[in-house]
Design an enzyme around this catalytic site. Structure first.
Site, PDB file in Angstrom:
ATOM      1  CG  ASP A  22      -2.125   0.875   1.071  1.00  0.00           C
ATOM      2  OD1 ASP A  22      -2.357   1.383  -0.052  1.00  0.00           O
ATOM      3  OD2 ASP A  22      -2.838   1.081   2.070  1.00  0.00           O
ATOM      4  CG  ASN A  70      -7.863  -2.073  -5.424  1.00  0.00           C
ATOM      5  OD1 ASN A  70      -6.965  -2.876  -5.182  1.00  0.00           O
ATOM      6  ND2 ASN A  70      -8.115  -1.065  -4.599  1.00  0.00           N
TER       7      ASN A  70
END
Ligand code: IPE
Ligand code: IPE
Ligand code: MG
Length: 245
Positions: A22, A70
């Protein structure tokens, strides 16, 4: 003069490390770059991470590359992510073969653009007989989706009379997950300071140690990995018992 690399030896059993890669977008933004260049750099970092994990004897690695959530991102960013993934396989496949890595993909590939999907399937096929280490890329992966699919697969086998209810135990259920055959996660590392699982390996992380590092994934180098491993090594793992492992 270049700094000498830190000496480190991992002394605690660690079969499976799982990463939530991330912070790519923030890494790019901090440098005044478009978000997608953070993803590009992230993909370029992967090879180093494989090498670093192997150096410390870790032979199963999972990487969260794209979640089922996502898809909520702008199409342009999704397109870039898929392109970089393709580039990654094209660039690294010979190297992956040379280190004896078996590529697994966890996730529903059917929604992945055909060209990218074919590159992934080709990498799986080419590396299927390798056994030195396993690199599990979680792509269009969501843990809840994975568990629902496993439940459906079990129900279907029951319906067809292939199994009895008594035969459905934890081991059997786990064999229906994308990660079938992989060991449980020992260490889950999330970069960029966020402290949540974001639908990642909920079943497999049941007894994992969690380490959250502020380092953003494109900066996650050998030193940053060593810091996480030192933290892991300092933990007492009890698995519900009283003995420390
Ligand atoms: C992680 O980086 C990569 C993917 C989710 C594909 P992000 O893109 O989430 O980066 P931040 O969290 O916005 O900085
Ligand atoms: C998790 O990161 C997914 C990947 C790293 C592929 P996100 O950036 O998508 O997670 P949230 O939205 O911050 O929880
Ligand atoms: Mg993020």
């Amino acid at each position: 003069m270049a700094k000498k690399p830190t000496q480190f030896k991992l002394e605690k059993r660690l079969n499976h490390i799982a990463f939530i890669m991330d912070g790519n977008g923030r890494w790019a933004k901090l440098r005044g770059l478009p978000r997608h260049l953070g993803h590009k750099k992230a993909c370029e970092m992967l090879r180093n991470t494989f090498d670093n994990c192997l150096e410390f004897g870790i032979t199963t690695m999972s990487f969260y590359a794209f979640s089922t959530e996502n898809w909520n991102r702008p199409q342009d960013e999704i397109d870039h992510l898929m392109d970089y993934l393709e580039e990654f396989f094209n660039r690294e496949i010979d190297y992956l073969m040379s280190i004896g890595a078996k590529i697994r993909i966890s996730g529903d590939l059917s929604r992945i653009p055909e060209h990218t999907r074919n590159v992934c399937l080709d990498a799986i096929e080419r590396t299927k007989d390798n056994a030195s280490c396993c690199i599990n890329i979680c792509l269009n992966y969501g843990s809840r989706d994975e568990i629902v699919r496993a439940a459906r697969a079990v129900a279907e086998e029951y319906k067809q009379g292939k199994i009895t209810l008594e035969e459905v135990d934890e081991k059997y259920f786990a064999s229906k997950l994308y990660t079938a055959g992989l060991p449980d996660v020992d260490l889950m590392v999330r970069t960029s300071g966020e402290q949540r699982l974001s639908n990642y390996l909920l079943w497999q992380n049941a007894y994992a140690e969690f380490v959250f590092t502020p380092v953003k994934w494109p900066d996650f180098d050998r030193e940053a990995l060593i810091d996480c491993l030192k933290e892991y090594q300092s933990r007492n793992r009890r698995f519900g018992g009283l003995k420390n492992e």
